[in-house]
Write a protein that holds these residues in place. Sequence first.
Motif, PDB file in Angstrom:
ATOM      1  N   SER A 279      24.638  -5.325  33.849  1.00 41.30           N
ATOM      2  CA  SER A 279      23.528  -6.273  33.769  1.00 41.30           C
ATOM      3  C   SER A 279      22.389  -5.685  32.949  1.00 41.30           C
ATOM      4  N   MET A 283      20.950  -6.896  29.239  1.00 38.54           N
ATOM      5  CA  MET A 283      19.540  -7.137  28.917  1.00 38.54           C
ATOM      6  C   MET A 283      19.090  -6.323  27.713  1.00 38.54           C
ATOM      7  N   HIS A 289      27.103 -11.483  27.668  1.00 34.45           N
ATOM      8  CA  HIS A 289      27.372 -11.974  29.019  1.00 34.45           C
ATOM      9  C   HIS A 289      28.849 -12.334  29.182  1.00 34.45           C
ATOM     10  N   SER A 418      21.627 -11.162  23.869  1.00 38.39           N
ATOM     11  CA  SER A 418      21.301 -11.685  25.190  1.00 38.39           C
ATOM     12  C   SER A 418      20.048 -12.551  25.123  1.00 38.39           C
ATOM     13  N   ARG A 419      20.050 -13.653  25.889  1.00 39.75           N
ATOM     14  CA  ARG A 419      18.882 -14.536  25.960  1.00 39.75           C
ATOM     15  C   ARG A 419      18.229 -14.408  27.328  1.00 39.75           C
ATOM     16  N   GLN A 420      18.486 -13.279  28.001  1.00 39.14           N
ATOM     17  CA  GLN A 420      17.872 -13.004  29.292  1.00 39.14           C
ATOM     18  C   GLN A 420      16.686 -12.067  29.110  1.00 39.14           C
ATOM     19  N   LYS A 421      15.794 -12.088  30.092  1.00 40.07           N
ATOM     20  CA  LYS A 421      14.623 -11.219  30.034  1.00 40.07           C
ATOM     21  C   LYS A 421      14.179 -10.891  31.451  1.00 40.07           C
ATOM     22  N   PHE A 436      12.504 -21.768  30.692  1.00 37.30           N
ATOM     23  CA  PHE A 436      13.428 -20.726  31.116  1.00 37.30           C
ATOM     24  C   PHE A 436      14.078 -21.099  32.446  1.00 37.30           C
ATOM     25  N   ILE A 439      17.258 -16.695  37.105  1.00 37.40           N
ATOM     26  CA  ILE A 439      18.605 -16.193  37.385  1.00 37.40           C
ATOM     27  C   ILE A 439      18.649 -15.458  38.723  1.00 37.40           C
ATOM     28  N   ILE A 448      14.858 -11.899  36.791  1.00 38.26           N
ATOM     29  CA  ILE A 448      15.600 -12.141  35.548  1.00 38.26           C
ATOM     30  C   ILE A 448      15.537 -13.630  35.253  1.00 38.26           C
ATOM     31  N   VAL A 449      15.127 -13.972  34.043  1.00 38.24           N
ATOM     32  CA  VAL A 449      15.123 -15.360  33.593  1.00 38.24           C
ATOM     33  C   VAL A 449      15.970 -15.461  32.341  1.00 38.24           C
ATOM     34  N   ARG A 450      16.384 -16.679  32.025  1.00 38.26           N
ATOM     35  CA  ARG A 450      17.267 -16.887  30.890  1.00 38.26           C
ATOM     36  C   ARG A 450      16.834 -18.145  30.135  1.00 38.26           C
TER      37      ARG A 450
END
Length: 452
Positions: A279, A283, A289, A418-421, A436, A439, A448-450
Amino acid sequence: MAWKNKHSKLLEDEKVLDWYNACRRTSVLNADVSLRNLGLFCERMDTTPGRILEMADTGELRQVFREYMKIMEDQKMAGSYIVKYKTALNSWIRHNDIPFRIEDKIHDSDKFRTVFHEKVPSQSELLSIIRNASKRGRIAISLMAFSGMRPESIGDYEGTDGIRLGDIEGLNFKTLEFEKSPAIITVRDNLSKTRDEYFTLIGDEGITYIREYLNDRQKEGEKFNKDTPLIRFRWGKDTKRDVPRTLLITREIRDAMRKAGFDDMRPYVLRRYFASALSIGEMRGYITHEWRQFIMGHKGDMEAHYVNAKGNLNDEIKQVVRDSYERCLDLLESSPKARTDSSKVYYEAMIDSIEITKGITLTPEDRTRLMGLDFSAFKEELKKIADGSVTDVKGEEIDPEESARIDRIALSKTINGSRQKVISLNFIEAYINEGFEFINAIPGDKAIVRLP
């Protein structure tokens, strides 16, 4: 069944035997669990499988099960435990074509208390566990922690199959040398929980443990071929079983954990260790993913099904996955040498993590200064940065709405990455308003947001 238990006497009833065999076609483990739960319900409520069918036909079972729920709740049993009895009873009733179903809601049936509060080990703690394991145990630990494999894949429930040397790509059975590292390990469909074949990988540290264990067996005169079990079960001279059952695999790991001083740790936490490391790798852009899902043995979405279909996995795609996994090894492997050899990458990853989690951007001069420190001073400086307030490059407080807007614009341009942050929990509302998706929450008041 894998072994005889006190509830096997229920199988003398032909209807119960027929139901049990039907359950076995899907999963031997679930069949044994269902039989045990049916037997325990009968024992505790002073009834029989036949009487349960009669009560279901008249509707009386609904109240009887409510009484059973009350008994379990008074004993402080978790909802996730009680719901298994409901599942077993409904399966037994449905198999006998009776139009009745227990519909009662069970409080917190989807919450697993043990897992929820379980701490994932650090790399140094994992190293301590490995050092307290047998050579056979080290391989089992490596396959779970470094490759994300389920214990049932290493050695199945009945001890009839498990990972064999032919499943390890590039292993020379005579010299015990590996053609490539990280090495690819195929998890055949009969060993996969989803019943879809997939592959995972293992790096230098795990390869070292495998080579040491196989070398000892080779010195004892054992000859290897593609059907030789990676982990050998030895019990008497005339045993027909050559692969250890899942129970023995987890026992080896649990013994190492107890010797290392982790009295409440479960073997399965090692798979969570693997998932957590990947994970972080996702990030940081080390792995996508889709491939993270794939090497963990998850089905993934429809797009992943088309991309990761067995026929598509040519050498070029395998190399892409190998490269992605290799970038994550610094987050996975426990060996101090492995981390020292890649200390520069480790320092950079830690700085990147602080910048992401605290919402700051260090100047090139500050990064260069940090990279030149010894490890002790580096940790101290990083702690000072982490303990400071969340600021931008000019030292001013960040506006959540502005941060969310900037990240949306930046991540919307991402195609393959990745488009997560990871953000502060205090920023959640602003990021949700900016489009967003939430997650998961992670320790340290972060989330964690996406961006879809």
